[in-house]
Motif scaffolding. Structure first.
Motif, PDB file in Angstrom:
ATOM      1  N   ALA A 194     -44.231   0.688  80.795  1.00 20.17           N
ATOM      2  CA  ALA A 194     -44.394   1.857  81.606  1.00 20.17           C
ATOM      3  C   ALA A 194     -43.925   1.492  83.010  1.00 20.17           C
ATOM      4  N   ALA A 195     -44.277   0.411  83.557  1.00 14.83           N
ATOM      5  CA  ALA A 195     -43.699   0.176  85.123  1.00 14.83           C
ATOM      6  C   ALA A 195     -42.103  -0.049  84.974  1.00 14.83           C
ATOM      7  N   LYS A 196     -41.545  -0.688  83.812  1.00 11.82           N
ATOM      8  CA  LYS A 196     -40.189  -0.868  83.880  1.00 11.82           C
ATOM      9  C   LYS A 196     -39.491   0.698  83.750  1.00 11.82           C
ATOM     10  N   LYS A 197     -40.202   1.524  82.875  1.00 16.84           N
ATOM     11  CA  LYS A 197     -39.646   2.912  82.536  1.00 16.84           C
ATOM     12  C   LYS A 197     -39.721   3.590  83.976  1.00 16.84           C
ATOM     13  N   GLN A 198     -40.729   3.602  84.741  1.00 19.16           N
ATOM     14  CA  GLN A 198     -41.083   4.334  86.071  1.00 19.16           C
ATOM     15  C   GLN A 198     -39.789   3.844  87.034  1.00 19.16           C
ATOM     16  N   ARG A 199     -39.541   2.331  87.003  1.00 14.71           N
ATOM     17  CA  ARG A 199     -38.486   1.948  87.837  1.00 14.71           C
ATOM     18  C   ARG A 199     -37.172   2.085  87.596  1.00 14.71           C
ATOM     19  N   GLY A 200     -36.910   2.289  86.165  1.00 13.27           N
ATOM     20  CA  GLY A 200     -35.631   2.674  85.993  1.00 13.27           C
ATOM     21  C   GLY A 200     -35.323   4.214  86.278  1.00 13.27           C
ATOM     22  N   ARG A 201     -36.387   5.052  85.996  1.00 16.58           N
ATOM     23  CA  ARG A 201     -36.292   6.432  86.530  1.00 16.58           C
ATOM     24  C   ARG A 201     -36.083   6.676  88.151  1.00 16.58           C
ATOM     25  N   VAL A 202     -36.827   5.750  89.090  1.00 18.13           N
ATOM     26  CA  VAL A 202     -36.508   5.742  90.551  1.00 18.13           C
ATOM     27  C   VAL A 202     -35.044   5.512  90.622  1.00 18.13           C
TER      28      VAL A 202
END
Length: 140
Positions: free
Chosen positions: A121-129
């Motif tokens: 989830a943290a990786k996906k959020q970072r990717g979105r940013v």
């Protein structure tokens, strides 16, 4: 006899010492008196050490151990030969005590399902940013 632990004792014959001139400022006796101590201990051939302690001590000694397995400790912290001699012996004893401590073996564990999900989830959020940064507004 240097008493390191209740089991490990090192006889005086295994601890040759050399006295050398101490580096740094010294005053009147700086070029006359040899107060620094070089204490040598042949780790590789010492009958006083158990094999596992010997291996850990060779690793712990680092650059103080030469190619033949001789550990050399230099002590020049104090102004007198006697205090430097005690300091070198105490430092050697402390190093051997550290080597005598058997490290706890690491038990391999697997990450929990929750920790895997949080990581993803943290990786996906970072990717979105990062993706938001690259988008350019349209010119309407």
């Amino acid at each position: 006899m240097l008493q390191v632990t209740s089991v490990i004792r090192i006889p005086e014959s295994e601890l040759p010492e050399r006295f050398i001139r101490s580096p740094g400022p010294g005053g009147q006796n700086v070029n006359k008196v040899e107060t620094a101590v070089q204490l040598s201990f042949d780790v590789a051939r010492s009958p006083s050490l158990p094999e596992d302690v010997r291996r850990r001590l060779l690793r712990l000694g680092g650059r103080r151990v030469d190619g033949d397995g001789v550990l050399t400790i230099e002590a020049h912290r104090f102004r007198t030969r006697e205090r430097n001699r005690e300091d070198a012996r105490e430092r050697l004893a402390e190093l051997i005590r550290q080597a005598a401590h058997r490290p706890k073996p690491r038990i391999a564990t697997r990450p929990t399902r929750g920790s895997k999900e949080r990581r993803l989830a943290a990786k996906k959020q970072r990717g979105r940013v990062k993706q938001m940064r690259s988008r350019r507004p349209s010119d309407d």
